[in-house]
Design an enzyme around this catalytic site. Structure first.
Site, PDB file in Angstrom:
ATOM      1  N   ASP A  77      -0.305   5.092   0.789  1.00 58.00           N
ATOM      2  CA  ASP A  77      -0.626   6.138   1.772  1.00 58.00           C
ATOM      3  C   ASP A  77      -0.700   5.565   3.175  1.00 58.00           C
ATOM      4  O   ASP A  77      -1.497   4.669   3.458  1.00 58.00           O
ATOM      5  CB  ASP A  77      -1.951   6.811   1.406  1.00 58.00           C
ATOM      6  CG  ASP A  77      -1.842   7.560   0.095  1.00 58.00           C
ATOM      7  OD1 ASP A  77      -0.893   8.349  -0.041  1.00 58.00           O
ATOM      8  OD2 ASP A  77      -2.675   7.336  -0.798  1.00 58.00           O
ATOM      9  N   THR A 112      -5.242   2.909  -3.557  1.00 59.88           N
ATOM     10  CA  THR A 112      -6.434   3.558  -4.106  1.00 59.88           C
ATOM     11  C   THR A 112      -6.122   4.958  -4.638  1.00 59.88           C
ATOM     12  O   THR A 112      -7.003   5.623  -5.157  1.00 59.88           O
ATOM     13  CB  THR A 112      -7.545   3.685  -3.047  1.00 59.88           C
ATOM     14  OG1 THR A 112      -7.092   4.576  -2.039  1.00 59.88           O
ATOM     15  CG2 THR A 112      -7.897   2.365  -2.440  1.00 59.88           C
ATOM     16  N   ASP A 169       0.862  -1.167   0.000  1.00 60.23           N
ATOM     17  CA  ASP A 169       0.000   0.000   0.000  1.00 60.23           C
ATOM     18  C   ASP A 169       0.915   1.238   0.000  1.00 60.23           C
ATOM     19  O   ASP A 169       2.107   1.130   0.332  1.00 60.23           O
ATOM     20  CB  ASP A 169      -0.869  -0.034   1.268  1.00 60.23           C
ATOM     21  CG  ASP A 169      -1.610   1.266   1.491  1.00 60.23           C
ATOM     22  OD1 ASP A 169      -2.268   1.728   0.539  1.00 60.23           O
ATOM     23  OD2 ASP A 169      -1.520   1.820   2.609  1.00 60.23           O
ATOM     24  N   HIS A 192     -10.515  17.930  -6.620  1.00 60.28           N
ATOM     25  CA  HIS A 192      -9.608  16.796  -6.451  1.00 60.28           C
ATOM     26  C   HIS A 192      -8.369  16.954  -7.332  1.00 60.28           C
ATOM     27  O   HIS A 192      -7.245  16.683  -6.891  1.00 60.28           O
ATOM     28  CB  HIS A 192     -10.341  15.484  -6.777  1.00 60.28           C
ATOM     29  CG  HIS A 192      -9.573  14.264  -6.416  1.00 60.28           C
ATOM     30  ND1 HIS A 192      -9.099  13.386  -7.354  1.00 60.28           N
ATOM     31  CD2 HIS A 192      -9.182  13.773  -5.213  1.00 60.28           C
ATOM     32  CE1 HIS A 192      -8.448  12.410  -6.739  1.00 60.28           C
ATOM     33  NE2 HIS A 192      -8.490  12.619  -5.447  1.00 60.28           N
TER      34      HIS A 192
HETATM   35  C1  XBP Z   1      -5.515   5.913   0.387  1.00 55.94           C
HETATM   36  C2  XBP Z   1      -6.683   6.728   0.140  1.00 55.94           C
HETATM   37  C3  XBP Z   1      -6.557   7.822  -0.816  1.00 55.94           C
HETATM   38  C4  XBP Z   1      -5.707   8.978  -0.343  1.00 55.94           C
HETATM   39  C5  XBP Z   1      -5.824  10.123  -1.282  1.00 55.94           C
HETATM   40  O1  XBP Z   1      -5.920   4.612   0.776  1.00 55.94           O
HETATM   41  O2  XBP Z   1      -7.748   6.496   0.660  1.00 55.94           O
HETATM   42  O3  XBP Z   1      -7.832   8.286  -1.085  1.00 55.94           O
HETATM   43  O4  XBP Z   1      -6.187   9.434   0.911  1.00 55.94           O
HETATM   44  O5  XBP Z   1      -5.608   9.744  -2.596  1.00 55.94           O
HETATM   45  P1  XBP Z   1      -4.890   3.413   0.698  1.00 55.94           P
HETATM   46  P2  XBP Z   1      -6.628  10.166  -3.749  1.00 55.94           P
HETATM   47  O6  XBP Z   1      -3.709   3.819   1.522  1.00 55.94           O
HETATM   48  O7  XBP Z   1      -5.593   2.257   1.307  1.00 55.94           O
HETATM   49  O8  XBP Z   1      -4.578   3.171  -0.736  1.00 55.94           O
HETATM   50  O9  XBP Z   1      -7.032  11.574  -3.496  1.00 55.94           O
HETATM   51  O10 XBP Z   1      -5.826   9.991  -5.015  1.00 55.94           O
HETATM   52  O11 XBP Z   1      -7.797   9.228  -3.652  1.00 55.94           O
HETATM   53 MG    MG Z   2      -3.008   3.153   3.412  1.00 52.75          MG
END
Ligand code: XBP
Ligand code: MG
Length: 260
Positions: A12, A125, A10, A84
């Site tokens: 973020d 994501t 993953d 966004h």
């Molecule tokens: C990450 C997210 C993303 C980020 C922002 O989830 O939920 O929405 O917060 O990115 P994970 P975007 O770590 O489970 O992948 O604005 O591009 O969605």
């Molecule tokens: Mg995450």
């Protein structure tokens, strides 16, 4: 006991604290630039993280926080994609400025895995652009080549907790779940990885420390460094981790038992 064939990360919250120090700040800059008085402080953002996906998160905020379950004006909802896109421009700027560092042990583990011939992939994501902004700023442009598969919202619209992005990554790697290990930081991420059948190592952060991670293979505070041992917080194999293992490295990955 054999080494896994691939590690699927993953992004973020797992590779770096991009949620608190990257996306959150960038959202707020986009709101201010659009003349909106929305301010996502650290605590509020933690609650909003229950919804994955930046656009989905803004919808959720409008519906549940601003209009408190009432109808969201159509023009505001229609403005979300532009907001966004602006958020992602601010995010890229923040990454270029070096606002976010990788979490402990991440670079070490990536390099060790490469040296051991373990393949690397990403399942997130967020978008491919946001992945590259982080990797290039923290590891340099060549690191883009380290990952055989970048599975993101660009390829897979279904957001976690859907397993779709992990299933896609495994399909591209042409590997079964038993040959891979996922790395996650959040409940939604763990659910996605588990639904895809993957053993999962969870590294919690300030936003996810209190989460329910009983279904993880291992839960630690971070991946660990030689001079910074991890703390085992839970997971299926927690009680069996040898005391000599103080970081996630090739030895731990080789030892990691299959799910019982
Ligand atoms: C990450 C997210 C993303 C980020 C922002 O989830 O939920 O929405 O917060 O990115 P994970 P975007 O770590 O489970 O992948 O604005 O591009 O969605
Ligand atoms: Mg995450």
């Amino acid at each position: 006991m054999t080494l896994p064939k691939a590690l699927i990360f993953d992004v973020d919250g797992t590779l770096a604290d991009t949620e608190r120090d990257g996306h959150r700040i960038a959202f707020n800059r986009a709101f201010a630039a659009a003349g909106l008085d929305w301010d996502w402080d650290e605590a509020l953002y933690g609650r909003l993280l229950s919804v994955t996906g930046g656009k989905e998160r803004m919808h959720h905020y409008l519906r549940d926080y601003v209009y408190r379950g009432g109808a969201v004006p159509a023009d505001l909802a229609a403005g979300i994609p532009a907001l966004h896109a602006a958020k992602n421009r601010y995010y890229a700027e923040l990454m270029q400025e070096g606002a976010v560092a990788l979490r402990p042990g991440v670079e070490r583990l990536l390099r060790e895995a490469r040296a051991a011939g373990i393949r690397l992939a990403i399942a997130t994501t967020t978008t491919g652009e946001n992945i590259s902004a982080l990797l290039i700023s923290t590891l340099g442009p060549e690191s883009m080549e380290w990952f055989e598969v970048l599975a993101s919202a660009d390829e897979v619209p279904d957001k976690k907790p859907s397993p779709a992005v992990y299933l896609y990554a495994m399909e591209m790697l042409d590997l079964d779940a038993a040959d891979c290990i996922a790395f996650e930081d959040s409940e939604n991420g763990l659910i996605a990885a588990r639904r895809a059948g993957l053993r999962t190592i969870v590294t919690v952060n300030d936003y996810t420390r209190e989460g329910e991670f009983g279904d993880a293979t291992l839960v630690v505070d971070h991946l660990g460094e030689p001079d910074l041992p991890f703390t085992v917080l839970g997971g299926r194999v927690a009680a069996r981790v040898p005391a000599t293992m103080t970081r996630v490295d090739s030895a731990l990955l080789e030892w990691l038992p299959a799910d019982d």
